[in-house]
Design a protein around this motif. Structure first.
Motif, PDB file in Angstrom:
ATOM      1  N   PRO A  38      34.727  21.485  50.046  1.00 52.87           N
ATOM      2  CA  PRO A  38      34.149  22.826  50.125  1.00 52.87           C
ATOM      3  C   PRO A  38      33.966  23.450  48.744  1.00 52.87           C
ATOM      4  CG  PRO A  38      36.447  22.832  50.846  1.00 52.87           C
ATOM      5  CD  PRO A  38      36.059  21.405  50.637  1.00 52.87           C
ATOM      6  N   GLY A  42      37.183  22.313  43.481  1.00 55.68           N
ATOM      7  CA  GLY A  42      37.493  21.791  42.153  1.00 55.68           C
ATOM      8  C   GLY A  42      36.633  20.604  41.742  1.00 55.68           C
ATOM      9  N   SER A  44      33.496  20.371  40.561  1.00 56.34           N
ATOM     10  CA  SER A  44      32.796  20.518  39.291  1.00 56.34           C
ATOM     11  C   SER A  44      33.787  20.453  38.118  1.00 56.34           C
ATOM     12  CB  SER A  44      32.056  21.860  39.328  1.00 56.34           C
ATOM     13  OG  SER A  44      31.389  22.056  38.138  1.00 56.34           O
TER      14      SER A  44
HETATM   15  P1  ADP Z   1      33.594  23.240  43.219  1.00 58.26           P
HETATM   16  O1  ADP Z   1      32.754  22.472  42.242  1.00 58.26           O
HETATM   17  O2  ADP Z   1      34.307  22.349  44.190  1.00 58.26           O
HETATM   18  O3  ADP Z   1      32.859  24.336  43.901  1.00 58.26           O
HETATM   19  P2  ADP Z   1      34.828  24.400  40.869  1.00 58.26           P
HETATM   20  O4  ADP Z   1      35.429  23.312  40.062  1.00 58.26           O
HETATM   21  O5  ADP Z   1      33.513  24.962  40.433  1.00 58.26           O
HETATM   22  O6  ADP Z   1      34.776  23.923  42.393  1.00 58.26           O
HETATM   23  O7  ADP Z   1      35.844  25.601  40.954  1.00 58.26           O
HETATM   24  C1  ADP Z   1      37.191  25.420  41.367  1.00 58.26           C
HETATM   25  C2  ADP Z   1      37.930  26.715  41.160  1.00 58.26           C
HETATM   26  O8  ADP Z   1      38.048  26.947  39.752  1.00 58.26           O
HETATM   27  C3  ADP Z   1      37.235  27.940  41.737  1.00 58.26           C
HETATM   28  O9  ADP Z   1      38.267  28.769  42.253  1.00 58.26           O
HETATM   29  C4  ADP Z   1      36.573  28.573  40.519  1.00 58.26           C
HETATM   30  O10 ADP Z   1      36.431  29.945  40.679  1.00 58.26           O
HETATM   31  C5  ADP Z   1      37.550  28.234  39.418  1.00 58.26           C
HETATM   32  N1  ADP Z   1      36.901  28.142  38.090  1.00 58.26           N
HETATM   33  C6  ADP Z   1      35.863  27.322  37.744  1.00 58.26           C
HETATM   34  N2  ADP Z   1      35.529  27.489  36.454  1.00 58.26           N
HETATM   35  C7  ADP Z   1      36.380  28.425  35.976  1.00 58.26           C
HETATM   36  C8  ADP Z   1      36.547  29.034  34.695  1.00 58.26           C
HETATM   37  N3  ADP Z   1      35.771  28.705  33.654  1.00 58.26           N
HETATM   38  N4  ADP Z   1      37.543  29.958  34.565  1.00 58.26           N
HETATM   39  C9  ADP Z   1      38.324  30.279  35.610  1.00 58.26           C
HETATM   40  N5  ADP Z   1      38.214  29.762  36.837  1.00 58.26           N
HETATM   41  C10 ADP Z   1      37.259  28.840  37.023  1.00 58.26           C
END
Ligand code: ADP
Ligand code: ADP
Length: 239
Positions: A38, A42, A44
């Motif tokens: 979902p 995490g 990305s």
């Molecule tokens: P997905 O790719 O599965 O949607 P992400 O890796 O983008 O997940 O994000 C995982 C979590 O890390 C989310 O809660 C997001 O808000 C948080 N997050 C992502 N990038 C950052 C950042 N640069 N600073 C703080 N929190 C982050």
């Protein structure tokens, strides 16, 4: 042979929340692996740790027998030529032409008053054109890339990754902004890149069916943890 080995990987952006927890997996050269889960799981973050576009806090990543965490700046630049990236929003330079975007991926900017193309060698341009041809967008080579459709722009993004001759490409939601037809075109290209060029693919996706159709293996991520790792054939039935 293992191309990528991840051991005990952990990542937090802030002290109060762990985004990735104790991630372990190993990927063999030539595998086509999807990561599903979902939004916010995490995916990305995990993908971006592989070439240290995001710095990780815990664990170890071994790529092609190199300890990614201990590389210096120069070694990291070299690593990033071996690990290509494809993004959801393509991340192209809008004012440049299609072929310039591809060339830029390997040879950087070569600005001249006569425009950018003048400074690239014939061999460099031929290589870029060859890749554009492979992805079926060579007829748009000299258009500004912001005149192309999303699916076409993503094919440019893939060519930009391929021109570095990577061993692995990381694709972060490559079809999340595309309609079903363009999505199929992109996934078909990624699959043939993997089969014909032997390039290992690690692809973040959010549709289980797409992952099942194209991957040798699916890794499921939820709340920063691996909850599934296998061929994924019966994933739909469990839900
Ligand atoms: P997905 O790719 O599965 O949607 P992400 O890796 O983008 O997940 O994000 C995982 C979590 O890390 C989310 O809660 C997001 O808000 C948080 N997050 C992502 N990038 C950052 C950042 N640069 N600073 C703080 N929190 C982050
Ligand atoms: P894309 O879809 O192009 O991958 P995202 O919308 O997922 O981009 O994220 C854009 C940027 O914002 C990324 O660099 C990501 O690390 C950052 N980001 C995502 N979530 C957070 C967050 N909760 N706090 C701070 N930065 C974040």
């Amino acid at each position: 042979m293992s191309l990528l080995k991840v051991e005990g990987l952990g990542k937090s952006y802030t002290a109060d929340k762990k985004i990735l927890k104790n991630i372990d997996f190993e990927i063999k050269a030539g595998e086509f692996v999807s990561i599903i889960g979902p939004s916010g799981a995490g995916k990305s973050t995990m993908l971006r740790c592989m070439n240290r576009m995001i710095e990780f806090n815990e664990g170890k990543i071994i790529f092609n027998n190199q300890d990614v965490g201990s590389l210096n700046k120069k070694e990291l630049r070299k690593l990033r030529t071996n690990i290509g990236m494809v993004f959801q929003h393509y991340n192209l330079v809008p004012r440049l032409s299609v072929i310039e975007n591809v060339l830029h991926g390997r040879y950087g900017y070569k600005t001249t008053l006569q425009g950018l193309l003048g400074r690239y060698t014939e061999e460099e341009k031929e290589r870029a054109f060859y890749l554009l041809e492979k992805l079926g967008i060579h007829e748009h080579a000299y258009k500004r890339c912001d005149q192309l459709s999303g699916g076409q722009q993503q094919r440019v993004g893939i060519c930009r990754a391929l021109i570095q001759e990577p061993k692995l490409i990381l694709c972060d939601e490559p079809i999340a902004s595309l309609d079903p037809n363009s999505s199929k075109v992109i996934m078909d290209h990624l699959k043939s890149i993997s089969l014909e060029m032997g390039i290992t693919c690690l692809v973040n996706l959010h549709q289980v069916e797409v992952a099942q159709h194209y991957s040798d293996r699916i890794i499921g991520l939820n709340n920063g943890e691996i909850v599934f790792d296998g061929n994924g054939r019966n994933l739909g039935e469990e839900q």
